[in-house]
Design an enzyme around this catalytic site. Structure first.
Site, PDB file in Angstrom:
ATOM      1  N   SER A   7       0.856  -1.196   0.000  1.00  0.00           N
ATOM      2  CA  SER A   7       0.000   0.000   0.000  1.00  0.00           C
ATOM      3  C   SER A   7       0.891   1.245   0.000  1.00  0.00           C
ATOM      4  CB  SER A   7      -0.890   0.019   1.248  1.00  0.00           C
ATOM      5  OG  SER A   7      -1.398   1.338   1.450  1.00  0.00           O
ATOM      6  N   HIS A  32      -0.543  -1.217  -4.190  1.00  0.00           N
ATOM      7  CA  HIS A  32      -1.925  -1.106  -3.696  1.00  0.00           C
ATOM      8  C   HIS A  32      -2.259   0.380  -3.553  1.00  0.00           C
ATOM      9  CE1 HIS A  32      -5.447  -2.592  -1.410  1.00  0.00           C
ATOM     10  NE2 HIS A  32      -5.245  -1.566  -0.605  1.00  0.00           N
ATOM     11  N   ASP A  34      -4.711   3.199  -2.531  1.00  0.00           N
ATOM     12  CA  ASP A  34      -5.864   3.398  -1.628  1.00  0.00           C
ATOM     13  C   ASP A  34      -6.596   4.696  -1.938  1.00  0.00           C
ATOM     14  OD1 ASP A  34      -4.056   1.797   0.954  1.00  0.00           O
ATOM     15  OD2 ASP A  34      -6.009   1.167   0.169  1.00  0.00           O
ATOM     16  N   HIS A  67      -7.762   0.051  -4.800  1.00  0.00           N
ATOM     17  CA  HIS A  67      -8.749  -0.188  -3.744  1.00  0.00           C
ATOM     18  C   HIS A  67      -9.596   1.079  -3.594  1.00  0.00           C
ATOM     19  CE1 HIS A  67      -9.456  -0.921   0.857  1.00  0.00           C
ATOM     20  NE2 HIS A  67     -10.553  -1.075   0.140  1.00  0.00           N
ATOM     21  N   GLY A 146      -9.873   3.554   5.873  1.00  0.00           N
ATOM     22  CA  GLY A 146      -9.761   5.007   6.023  1.00  0.00           C
ATOM     23  C   GLY A 146      -8.399   5.486   6.463  1.00  0.00           C
ATOM     24  N   GLY A 149      -1.570   2.283   9.160  1.00  0.00           N
ATOM     25  CA  GLY A 149      -0.952   2.218  10.474  1.00  0.00           C
ATOM     26  C   GLY A 149      -1.844   1.760  11.618  1.00  0.00           C
ATOM     27  N   ASP A 179      -6.133  -6.804   4.179  1.00  0.00           N
ATOM     28  CA  ASP A 179      -5.663  -5.419   4.060  1.00  0.00           C
ATOM     29  C   ASP A 179      -5.870  -4.656   5.364  1.00  0.00           C
ATOM     30  OD1 ASP A 179      -6.756  -2.614   1.965  1.00  0.00           O
ATOM     31  OD2 ASP A 179      -4.963  -2.917   3.194  1.00  0.00           O
ATOM     32  N   GLY A 181      -3.090  -3.382   8.861  1.00  0.00           N
ATOM     33  CA  GLY A 181      -2.413  -3.837  10.083  1.00  0.00           C
ATOM     34  C   GLY A 181      -1.590  -5.088   9.877  1.00  0.00           C
ATOM     35  N   SER A 202       2.335   0.513   6.061  1.00  0.00           N
ATOM     36  CA  SER A 202       3.322   1.142   6.962  1.00  0.00           C
ATOM     37  C   SER A 202       4.436   0.167   7.363  1.00  0.00           C
ATOM     38  CB  SER A 202       2.629   1.698   8.202  1.00  0.00           C
ATOM     39  OG  SER A 202       1.711   0.754   8.700  1.00  0.00           O
TER      40      SER A 202
HETATM   41  C1  DX5 Z   1      -6.869   1.333   4.835  1.00  0.00           C
HETATM   42  C2  DX5 Z   1      -6.245   0.876   3.519  1.00  0.00           C
HETATM   43  C3  DX5 Z   1      -5.088  -0.070   3.736  1.00  0.00           C
HETATM   44  C4  DX5 Z   1      -3.958   0.574   4.552  1.00  0.00           C
HETATM   45  C5  DX5 Z   1      -2.889  -0.455   4.805  1.00  0.00           C
HETATM   46  O1  DX5 Z   1      -8.103   1.962   4.574  1.00  0.00           O
HETATM   47  O2  DX5 Z   1      -7.199   0.213   2.722  1.00  0.00           O
HETATM   48  O3  DX5 Z   1      -4.603  -0.497   2.462  1.00  0.00           O
HETATM   49  O4  DX5 Z   1      -3.413   1.656   3.831  1.00  0.00           O
HETATM   50  O5  DX5 Z   1      -1.902   0.196   5.560  1.00  0.00           O
HETATM   51  P1  DX5 Z   1      -1.278  -0.546   6.837  1.00  0.00           P
HETATM   52  O6  DX5 Z   1      -0.595  -1.784   6.277  1.00  0.00           O
HETATM   53  O7  DX5 Z   1      -0.312   0.460   7.392  1.00  0.00           O
HETATM   54  O8  DX5 Z   1      -2.412  -0.883   7.759  1.00  0.00           O
HETATM   55 ZN    ZN Z   2      -6.367  -0.731   0.955  1.00  0.00          ZN
END
Ligand code: DX5
Ligand code: ZN
Length: 219
Positions: A7, A32, A34, A67, A146, A149, A179, A181, A202
């Site tokens: 992402s 990815h 977002d 996404h 949304g 991290g 997707d 955490g 992250s």
């Molecule tokens: C959240 C996004 C995810 C997020 C993933 O709404 O859809 O793709 O950016 O980021 P991490 O891996 O840091 O949770």
């Molecule tokens: Zn995402």
């Protein structure tokens, strides 16, 4: 072996091009993207994600995993289709009817991209069973959409397990992407219950060595 979709939500603007080069060299399988509209989720990332996706398209052939966390799904598809994304995923919670969902599935296919449907943590997997034969991927959100991290919500992995059982019992060929955490520990858990595409933002972007981090997540 699972695939990794990095992402780019938390990529710093001033380092963006360098970061995308480094992620390509580190063998991320997808980027990815977002896309958030400020209505379906509070954050609005559309301009930045469009800019990032354009930059990636200019310097890399790595497939785009879009996404959409937006309402007006068709409008957003039209904004990204010129980048020839590999897959476009929309949220089942962002459409008003099943008919609309089927229309979007058709529209994405007509624009030569694969189709993903995403479900938020509180949405039951049963809600999307009927679409499975017509799409290529289910994106199971393991955090509330949304933000990057956040911490993975453990019972979303129960949904992945249930989904995997269902697609195996019904011989449905489909990817399961998780997707939110995802770090080394939670990636192992997600793979253990049947996810075969792992989004991580992250955890990868903040790591010292992208290649090492991505290969560890893949194992
Ligand atoms: C959240 C996004 C995810 C997020 C993933 O709404 O859809 O793709 O950016 O980021 P991490 O891996 O840091 O949770
Ligand atoms: Zn995402």
């Amino acid at each position: 072996m699972v695939e990794i979709s990095t992402s780019i939500l938390s990529v710093e603007k001033e380092k963006a091009t360098r970061t995308f080069y480094d992620l390509e060299t580190a063998h991320t399988d997808y980027f990815h993207i977002d896309v958030m509209d400020g209505k379906f989720v509070q954050n609005n990332t559309h301009e930045l994600m469009k800019e990032y996706a354009n930059t990636i398209k200019q310097i890399s052939n790595i497939p785009l995993d879009i996404h959409l966390m937006t309402y007006n799904v068709k409008d957003y598809i039209e904004q990204y289709i010129d980048l020839e994304p590999n897959i476009i995923t929309f949220h089942i919670e962002s459409v008003e009817s099943k008919e609309e969902a089927y229309e979007i599935i058709k529209f994405i296919k007509e624009n030569n991209a694969k189709v993903g449907i995403s479900i938020k943590p509180n949405t039951k997997v049963e809600q999307i069973y009927e679409f499975l034969p017509y799409i290529h991927m289910i994106l199971v959100m393991t955090v509330e959409p949304g933000l990057g991290g956040q911490k993975l919500i453990p019972d979303t992995l129960e949904k992945v397990k249930k989904l995997k059982q269902y697609i195996d019992e019904n011989n449905i060929e489909i990817d399961i992407e998780v997707d939110g955490g995802i770090k080394l520990e939670t990636a192992k858990m997600a793979k253990g219950v049947g996810a075969n595409i792992i989004v991580s933002g992250s955890y990868i972007i903040k790591s010292e060595d992208y290649k090492k981090t991505i290969s560890e997540l893949k194992e």
